[in-house]
Motif scaffolding. Structure first.
Motif, PDB file in Angstrom:
ATOM      1  N   GLY A  16       0.824  -1.207   0.000  1.00  0.00           N
ATOM      2  CA  GLY A  16       0.000   0.000   0.000  1.00  0.00           C
ATOM      3  C   GLY A  16       0.855   1.253   0.000  1.00  0.00           C
TER       4      GLY A  16
ATOM      5  N   PHE B 232       2.285   2.156  -3.389  1.00  0.00           N
ATOM      6  CA  PHE B 232       1.368   2.878  -4.277  1.00  0.00           C
ATOM      7  C   PHE B 232       1.306   4.353  -3.894  1.00  0.00           C
ATOM      8  CE2 PHE B 232      -1.140  -1.262  -4.910  1.00  0.00           C
ATOM      9  CZ  PHE B 232      -0.264  -1.630  -5.898  1.00  0.00           C
ATOM     10  N   MET B 233       1.281   4.599  -2.564  1.00  0.00           N
ATOM     11  CA  MET B 233       1.181   5.989  -2.122  1.00  0.00           C
ATOM     12  C   MET B 233       2.431   6.769  -2.521  1.00  0.00           C
ATOM     13  SD  MET B 233      -0.532   5.157   1.576  1.00  0.00           S
ATOM     14  CE  MET B 233      -0.755   6.811   2.185  1.00  0.00           C
TER      15      MET B 233
ATOM     16  N   ASP C  36       2.477   7.538  -6.219  1.00  0.00           N
ATOM     17  CA  ASP C  36       1.537   8.584  -6.609  1.00  0.00           C
ATOM     18  C   ASP C  36       2.018   9.964  -6.168  1.00  0.00           C
ATOM     19  OD1 ASP C  36      -0.673   8.312  -8.220  1.00  0.00           O
ATOM     20  OD2 ASP C  36      -2.046   8.861  -6.618  1.00  0.00           O
TER      21      ASP C  36
ATOM     22  N   THR D  93      -0.568  -3.548  -9.692  1.00  0.00           N
ATOM     23  CA  THR D  93      -1.669  -2.807  -9.084  1.00  0.00           C
ATOM     24  C   THR D  93      -2.974  -3.581  -9.179  1.00  0.00           C
ATOM     25  OG1 THR D  93      -0.596  -0.988 -10.226  1.00  0.00           O
ATOM     26  CG2 THR D  93      -2.541  -0.457  -8.937  1.00  0.00           C
TER      27      THR D  93
ATOM     28  N   ALA E 128      -3.030  -6.304  -6.722  1.00  0.00           N
ATOM     29  CA  ALA E 128      -3.190  -5.739  -5.388  1.00  0.00           C
ATOM     30  C   ALA E 128      -4.630  -5.311  -5.159  1.00  0.00           C
ATOM     31  CB  ALA E 128      -2.252  -4.553  -5.209  1.00  0.00           C
TER      32      ALA E 128
ATOM     33  N   ARG F  35      -5.865  11.063  -8.074  1.00  0.00           N
ATOM     34  CA  ARG F  35      -4.922  10.201  -7.371  1.00  0.00           C
ATOM     35  C   ARG F  35      -5.551   8.926  -6.852  1.00  0.00           C
ATOM     36  NH1 ARG F  35      -1.579  13.615  -9.211  1.00  0.00           N
ATOM     37  NH2 ARG F  35      -1.358  11.735 -10.408  1.00  0.00           N
ATOM     38  N   TRP F  36      -6.112   8.117  -7.748  1.00  0.00           N
ATOM     39  CA  TRP F  36      -6.742   6.880  -7.313  1.00  0.00           C
ATOM     40  C   TRP F  36      -5.739   5.947  -6.641  1.00  0.00           C
ATOM     41  CZ3 TRP F  36      -9.762   3.682  -5.330  1.00  0.00           C
ATOM     42  CH2 TRP F  36      -9.644   2.316  -5.523  1.00  0.00           C
ATOM     43  N   ASN F  37      -4.523   5.866  -7.191  1.00  0.00           N
ATOM     44  CA  ASN F  37      -3.539   4.951  -6.613  1.00  0.00           C
ATOM     45  C   ASN F  37      -3.203   5.308  -5.180  1.00  0.00           C
ATOM     46  OD1 ASN F  37      -3.037   2.952  -8.428  1.00  0.00           O
ATOM     47  ND2 ASN F  37      -1.613   4.180  -9.614  1.00  0.00           N
ATOM     48  N   PHE F  38      -3.182   6.615  -4.898  1.00  0.00           N
ATOM     49  CA  PHE F  38      -2.887   7.046  -3.538  1.00  0.00           C
ATOM     50  C   PHE F  38      -4.005   6.587  -2.605  1.00  0.00           C
ATOM     51  CE2 PHE F  38      -2.712   9.919   0.031  1.00  0.00           C
ATOM     52  CZ  PHE F  38      -1.353   9.995   0.283  1.00  0.00           C
TER      53      PHE F  38
ATOM     54  N   LEU G  69      -6.068   4.125  -3.109  1.00  0.00           N
ATOM     55  CA  LEU G  69      -5.984   2.668  -3.004  1.00  0.00           C
ATOM     56  C   LEU G  69      -4.947   2.268  -1.952  1.00  0.00           C
ATOM     57  CD1 LEU G  69      -6.597  -0.217  -4.216  1.00  0.00           C
ATOM     58  CD2 LEU G  69      -4.640   0.168  -5.681  1.00  0.00           C
ATOM     59  N   GLY G  70      -3.759   2.859  -2.047  1.00  0.00           N
ATOM     60  CA  GLY G  70      -2.702   2.541  -1.088  1.00  0.00           C
ATOM     61  C   GLY G  70      -3.118   2.892   0.326  1.00  0.00           C
ATOM     62  N   ALA G  71      -3.749   4.049   0.477  1.00  0.00           N
ATOM     63  CA  ALA G  71      -4.141   4.492   1.815  1.00  0.00           C
ATOM     64  C   ALA G  71      -5.202   3.568   2.398  1.00  0.00           C
ATOM     65  CB  ALA G  71      -4.653   5.929   1.753  1.00  0.00           C
TER      66      ALA G  71
ATOM     67  N   PHE H  14      -5.655   0.467   1.698  1.00  0.00           N
ATOM     68  CA  PHE H  14      -4.920  -0.744   2.021  1.00  0.00           C
ATOM     69  C   PHE H  14      -4.294  -0.640   3.407  1.00  0.00           C
ATOM     70  CE2 PHE H  14      -3.316  -4.606   0.654  1.00  0.00           C
ATOM     71  CZ  PHE H  14      -3.503  -4.791  -0.695  1.00  0.00           C
ATOM     72  N   VAL H  15      -3.550   0.436   3.600  1.00  0.00           N
ATOM     73  CA  VAL H  15      -2.823   0.590   4.860  1.00  0.00           C
ATOM     74  C   VAL H  15      -3.802   0.685   6.016  1.00  0.00           C
ATOM     75  CG1 VAL H  15      -1.322   2.125   6.171  1.00  0.00           C
ATOM     76  CG2 VAL H  15      -0.820   1.639   3.775  1.00  0.00           C
TER      77      VAL H  15
ATOM     78  N   VAL I 130      -5.565  -2.708   6.716  1.00  0.00           N
ATOM     79  CA  VAL I 130      -4.674  -3.720   7.293  1.00  0.00           C
ATOM     80  C   VAL I 130      -4.319  -3.359   8.732  1.00  0.00           C
ATOM     81  CG1 VAL I 130      -2.385  -4.721   7.154  1.00  0.00           C
ATOM     82  CG2 VAL I 130      -3.748  -4.478   5.094  1.00  0.00           C
ATOM     83  N   VAL I 131      -4.113  -2.063   8.993  1.00  0.00           N
ATOM     84  CA  VAL I 131      -3.680  -1.682  10.335  1.00  0.00           C
ATOM     85  C   VAL I 131      -4.849  -1.691  11.315  1.00  0.00           C
ATOM     86  CG1 VAL I 131      -2.696   0.181  11.725  1.00  0.00           C
ATOM     87  CG2 VAL I 131      -1.726  -0.348   9.490  1.00  0.00           C
ATOM     88  N   PHE I 132      -6.002  -1.183  10.886  1.00  0.00           N
ATOM     89  CA  PHE I 132      -7.089  -0.984  11.848  1.00  0.00           C
ATOM     90  C   PHE I 132      -8.201  -2.010  11.780  1.00  0.00           C
ATOM     91  CE2 PHE I 132      -5.218   3.233  11.271  1.00  0.00           C
ATOM     92  CZ  PHE I 132      -4.857   3.483  12.576  1.00  0.00           C
TER      93      PHE I 132
END
Lengths: 286, 319
Positions: free
Chosen positions: A99, A102-103, A106, B235, B238, B275-278, B280-282, B284-285, B288-290
């Motif tokens: 994740g 990706f961030m 971007d 991507t 993922a 910024r779709w990828n951003f 998506l990554g956020a 994800f994080v 997974v964390v919470f």
């Protein structure tokens, strides 16, 4: 200079860069048991940061060191704030690194736009050098030399210092290392920062050859994966040998089968997986 | 009660083109369905087998590319479907033989590498795949004379395939094979001691997972009438995994809810931000964390808790 020799020099250069990238990847994997999927992003981010530093008048080598340090700081934050919270949940850690990659990609696209940026070769290393009656591009020789120096330094660090002994103990048996009083969690941070620094630094010194562009991270990460699968995780020698194998395959593959270079690269990995799943220099873990 | 709910859900699903309002939303519903099929396929491995694959977009893409190539060679839709799915199964078998050399993180790494090989072929082997430009196809199939060209027609066809996928998953989960697969996830050594061929169980699960990924890839091709290396990128793998994890692994409903979440967020987010990828990554994080258990098990837990809390006072009031 013949085509083959050019290819060989390019292969060694790429191998050197890959060693810097994958040594950290391999150490992190060996110690923390996670394939750090942000490693390619660290490489790219280091290079991008250096372009900005150089544009503000910093000289190349300082920018390489500082760029690496900034990436290492980011790595430290990631390890302390996020990976630490997920201690033990290795799969979750991998997904978080994915994740984050990706961030980072971007953010880089946003800050440095989509155009490739070339880092100028440091002026002292432009041109060619004569060696054994042949002429070689000086900068590529310099990268190979840097890789050798780092290989020796990392070996000395791991094999000759107290810190290195602790890291090796952590790789071999984390539980036992804790019992004898080694703070394995602090080792995690140190190794993660070191690996991030190496990746960022490699990105900068690779800049004059590869340029920096969006997607560089996704291009380098599989190379590091292949190196580590080939060489075996946690093994410095494995990273070294794997890096040069991949460097040669990539360049010769691209010259001989341009459309299939990427596939040629993965063949030895597949063979190693079938014949020796722990990697050429990896140890069988129970 | 359960049957009534199921029937109501079916009616609501089948009626989507009438109540959802506009072809744009019908198309999004179709996307949710075929990505849901993909997520269900990924879930077989990630959820029930405990093998997390980051290379499934490779299988998804092989089906799409094979379908596009076969169709552009002038073959009919039956040839396209059988050819593409057969090729996907072969690819899945090769993937499985290699990836099952490792378990846990070794499996993850090998699947990343395999997925990237497929991406490399899609991107660089221009004479086969047309490189970055991708391959376009003429039209959608018309099975039994029904045209799928309209959004609603395509939606219903996708819904039919989707229902088959869900039923096959439900049968698979309840079957002895599904139980043995969960056994290999939780206690591989005991399963081995009990006489199960752990490798073979995982291999078959990989084929099953690959098959539905291929079906989803083919639907993706028909939906877009186009396929490019983007469909095969890391991507994409993922994203599929995010659908499974965000919804809840090893549940039947989770991957579908996750697919809905990702497709909707993706379409909504891309309408407002680039910024779709951003995002998506956020996501994800954060998930997974919470919320490592995913949305569906998390909500189920809350629901049970709420019911217990609601029934608690009533009991005391009666007594």
């Amino acid at each position: 200079m013949s085509l083959w020799l050019v290819l060989a020099v390019n292969s060694i250069t790429l191998g050197g860069l890959l060693f810097l990238l994958s040594a950290g990847f391999s150490l992190i994997f060996g110690l923390m048991k996670i394939p750090n999927l942000t490693h390619g992003s660290f490489f790219m981010l280091g290079a991008y940061l250096a372009t900005s530093l150089i544009a503000r008048g910093m000289d190349f080598w300082t920018a390489a060191l500082v760029g690496g340090l900034l990436v290492a700081a980011l790595g430290g934050i990631v390890e302390r704030l996020i990976l630490r919270r997920l201690g033990g949940a290795e799969l979750a850690q991998v997904l978080v690194t994915l994740g984050l990659s990706f961030m980072i990609a971007d953010v880089c696209l946003m800050v440095w736009t989509g155009d490739p940026i070339r880092i100028a070769t440091p002026s002292a290393l432009r041109g060619a050098t004569s060696l054994f009656g042949l002429r070689f591009p000086t900068y590529r020789l310099a990268i190979s030399l840097i890789a050798v120096v780092f290989a020796v330094a990392l070996w000395a660090l791991l094999d000759r210092t107290r810190l290195g002994a602790m890291i090796r103990a952590g790789v071999d048996d984390p539980a036992m290392a804790r019992v004898v009083g080694i703070r394995v969690s602090r080792l995690f941070t140190i190794v993660f920062c070191l690996g991030a620094w190496l990746a960022g630094f490699a990105g900068v010194i690779g800049g004059p050859i590869l340029s920096v562009y969006p997607g560089l991270d996704q291009e380098m990460l599989p190379l590091a994966l292949v190196v580590v699968i080939l060489g075996g995780s946690g093994s410095l020698l494995g990273s070294l040998v794997g890096s040069f194998v991949v460097g040669f395959l990539y360049n010769f593959g691209q010259a001989m089968f341009p459309e299939l270079a990427y596939v040629v690269l993965f063949l030895p990995m597949l063979i190693v997986l079938v014949v020796r799943p722990q990697g050429l220099f990896g140890r069988q873990t129970a | 009660m359960r049957r009534a709910a199921l029937a109501a859900a079916l009616v609501i699903l089948a009626a989507v083109p009438w109540w959802v309002g506009g072809t744009y939303y019908v198309n999004i519903a179709s996307q949710i369905l075929f990505y849901g099929i993909f997520a269900l396929g990924v879930n077989v491995l990630a959820g029930y087998a405990g093998l997390v694959s980051l290379g499934h977009a490779g299988l998804f893409g092989i089906a799409a590319y094979a379908g596009a190539r076969i169709m552009n060679n002038g073959h009919g839709h039956i040839a396209v479907t059988t050819g593409a799915l057969a090729l996907t199964l072969v690819a899945a078998a090769i993937f499985a033989v290699l990836a099952l050399r490792g378990t846990g993180l070794g499996f993850v790494m090998i699947t990343v590498a395999l997925g990237q090989i497929v991406w490399g072929v899609a991107y660089r082997w221009i004479s086969i795949t047309n490189g970055d430009n991708g391959i376009a196809i003429r039209d959608r199939p018309s099975p039994l004379g029904l045209s799928l060209a309209s959004p609603a027609g395509f939606y219903w066809a996708t819904l039919a395939v989707f229902l088959v996928a869900v039923v096959s998953m439900a049968i698979f989960v309840a079957s002895p094979f599904g139980a043995s697969l969960r056994g290999t996830r939780d206690q591989p050594r005991r399963m081995n001691a009990l006489g199960y061929h752990v490798w073979m169980v995982r291999f078959l699960a990989f084929l099953f997972s690959g098959f539905w990924s291929g079906v989803a890839g083919l639907l993706y091709l028909y939906y877009n009438q186009f396929v490019s290396p983007q469909a095969v990128a890391l991507t994409a793998s993922a994203e599929a995994l995010l659908m499974v994890i965000s919804g809840g692994t090893a549940t039947l409903l989770g991957p579908i809810v996750g697919a809905g979440l990702v497709v909707i967020v993706k379409n909504v987010a891309s309408a407002y931000i680039e910024r779709w990828n951003f995002v998506l990554g956020a996501i994800f994080v954060v998930i997974v964390v919470f919320m490592p258990e995913g949305l569906v098990p998390g909500t189920q837990r809350l629901w049970r808790w709420a019911r217990a809390a609601a029934s608690g006072p009533r009991v005391s009031a009666a007594g």
